[in-house]
Write an enzyme that holds these catalytic residues in place. Structure first.
Site, PDB file in Angstrom:
ATOM      1  N   TRP A   1       0.736  -1.149   0.004  1.00 34.17           N
ATOM      2  CA  TRP A   1      -0.093   0.054  -0.083  1.00 34.17           C
ATOM      3  C   TRP A   1       0.841   1.291   0.084  1.00 34.17           C
ATOM      4  O   TRP A   1       0.466   2.447  -0.738  1.00 34.17           O
ATOM      5  CB  TRP A   1      -1.095  -0.164   1.254  1.00 34.17           C
ATOM      6  CG  TRP A   1      -1.957  -1.051   0.899  1.00 34.17           C
ATOM      7  CD1 TRP A   1      -2.239  -2.078   1.551  1.00 34.17           C
ATOM      8  CD2 TRP A   1      -3.203  -1.103  -0.280  1.00 34.17           C
ATOM      9  NE1 TRP A   1      -3.012  -3.008   1.122  1.00 34.17           N
ATOM     10  CE2 TRP A   1      -3.715  -2.310   0.023  1.00 34.17           C
ATOM     11  CE3 TRP A   1      -3.308  -0.449  -1.150  1.00 34.17           C
ATOM     12  CZ2 TRP A   1      -4.728  -2.583  -0.792  1.00 34.17           C
ATOM     13  CZ3 TRP A   1      -4.462  -0.644  -2.070  1.00 34.17           C
ATOM     14  CH2 TRP A   1      -4.983  -1.763  -1.847  1.00 34.17           C
TER      15      TRP A   1
ATOM     16  N   ASP B   1      -1.474   6.779   6.444  1.00 30.68           N
ATOM     17  CA  ASP B   1      -2.699   6.027   6.019  1.00 30.68           C
ATOM     18  C   ASP B   1      -2.826   5.080   7.410  1.00 30.68           C
ATOM     19  O   ASP B   1      -2.198   4.132   7.378  1.00 30.68           O
ATOM     20  CB  ASP B   1      -2.018   5.184   4.847  1.00 30.68           C
ATOM     21  CG  ASP B   1      -3.190   4.085   4.304  1.00 30.68           C
ATOM     22  OD1 ASP B   1      -4.216   3.983   4.886  1.00 30.68           O
ATOM     23  OD2 ASP B   1      -3.055   3.722   3.275  1.00 30.68           O
TER      24      ASP B   1
ATOM     25  N   LYS C   1     -11.981  -1.928   7.938  1.00 30.77           N
ATOM     26  CA  LYS C   1     -11.345  -2.977   8.650  1.00 30.77           C
ATOM     27  C   LYS C   1     -11.836  -3.155  10.160  1.00 30.77           C
ATOM     28  O   LYS C   1     -12.349  -3.837  10.557  1.00 30.77           O
ATOM     29  CB  LYS C   1      -9.573  -2.444   8.482  1.00 30.77           C
ATOM     30  CG  LYS C   1      -9.127  -2.527   7.088  1.00 30.77           C
ATOM     31  CD  LYS C   1      -9.116  -3.799   6.732  1.00 30.77           C
ATOM     32  CE  LYS C   1      -8.230  -3.880   5.537  1.00 30.77           C
ATOM     33  NZ  LYS C   1      -8.677  -3.163   4.267  1.00 30.77           N
TER      34      LYS C   1
END
Ligand code: PLP
Length: 297
Positions: free
Chosen positions: A35, A105, A129
């Site tokens: 990511w 992030d 999540k």
């Protein structure tokens, strides 16, 4: 605090569009995994990016030590992911100088532990999540940062944070259901779990149980990431051969465990231990793992 759409992926672009495009400055990024790398690719479309550290050559098995990082006080901002979901690597400290806007992030560990939010200029995290269903992304952004950001001519209105701030996340039709579930989850964390410290303790307990089992298996299960960088959210591990891994995943699925396949880019096994997963669920997985080990060792 904004409730936006477009996932964390849209933030990979909105952030450099707002803070980097047309500034002539350089942003610093950490390439710590799948990511982190995606965020860099999007930022490079908007301006100069310096990859301060990359774990790619080592296969993203560890995070940088402080001695390997040399931050610039002149950077437009510093960007990193607090938890690399695919590889299972998590920072257990805050990085960078306080004088540079810190952008993080936190998609896969937001609200799994307390965070000193004041130290961040932007925190972003999709819901799916730890805090709710897909469809909403939470963005915490310092207003002073927006005030000082360069005006971007012809910017699509939707990509301009100011429009979302001015309309209290109601610039267009908001994903009401996803936001509502997020409200319920935050209430649950506060009232039932007893706050983020308790949430963190539960998450630690789950991860420690699983990592202990991996470490006690004498190489039958092999943890992917360096021990000090292990994630409390995503425990990634391998078995001794790809065939045995496939067998493990098949038998686990037959036994009723879902979602244990590693990310398609990495393979192996990944047990995600998000807020919604209980300690008994981890104990059931450990029972399965020890039975499988006895059968196949
Ligand atoms: C750390 C992290 N960042 C970004 C993303 C991309 O998020 P989205 O699918 O919401 O765009 C993910 C997806 O799982 C992620 O785990």
């Amino acid at each position: 605090m904004l409730f936006l759409q477009g996932g964390a992926t849209q933030q990979f672009s909105m952030i450099p569009i707002t803070l980097l495009r047309n500034t002539g400055r350089e942003a610093e990024y950490l390439q710590t995994g799948y990511w982190g790398k995606k965020a860099i690719v999007e930022a490079e479309k908007e301006g100069k990016v310096k990859t301060l550290w990359s774990g790619q050559a080592d296969g993203y098995k560890r995070l940088p030590d402080d001695a390997e990082l040399s931050f610039s006080e002149q950077a437009a901002y510093l960007h990193y992911a607090s938890n690399e979901t695919v590889e299972g690597l998590q920072f257990h400290r805050v990085l960078g100088p306080d004088s540079v806007p810190r952008v993080c992030d936190m998609s896969s560990d937001f609200l799994s532990r307390p965070v000193d939010a004041d130290r961040f200029s932007i925190i972003y995290a999709h819901a799916q999540k730890n805090i709710g269903p897909a469809g909403v992304t939470v963005v915490l952004i310092k207003k002073s940062l927006l005030d000082s950001a360069q005006e971007q001519p012809n910017l699509p209105s939707f990509l301009d944070y100011r429009n979302h701030v001015a309309t209290h996340s109601n610039y267009n039709t908001p994903p009401v259901f996803a936001i509502y579930v997020t409200l319920l989850v935050t209430r649950w964390i506060k009232d039932v779990v007893g706050g983020l410290e308790n949430m963190e303790n539960i998450n630690h307990r789950k991860a420690e149980l699983l990592y202990q089992a991996i470490d006690d298996s004498q190489g039958f299960y092999q943890g992917w990431s360096r021990k000090e960088d292990r994630s409390y959210m995503n425990a990634t591990f391998n078995l001794t051969t790809p065939e045995l891994e496939q067998r493990f995943l098949q038998e686990a699925a037959q036994a009723g465990f879902s979602g244990l396949d590693g990310h398609r880019s990495l393979g192996g096994v990944r047990a995600s231990l998000y807020n919604g997963l209980t300690v008994p669920a981890v104990e059931q997985l450990l029972d399965f793992m020890s039975t499988f080990e006895r059968k196949h060792r």
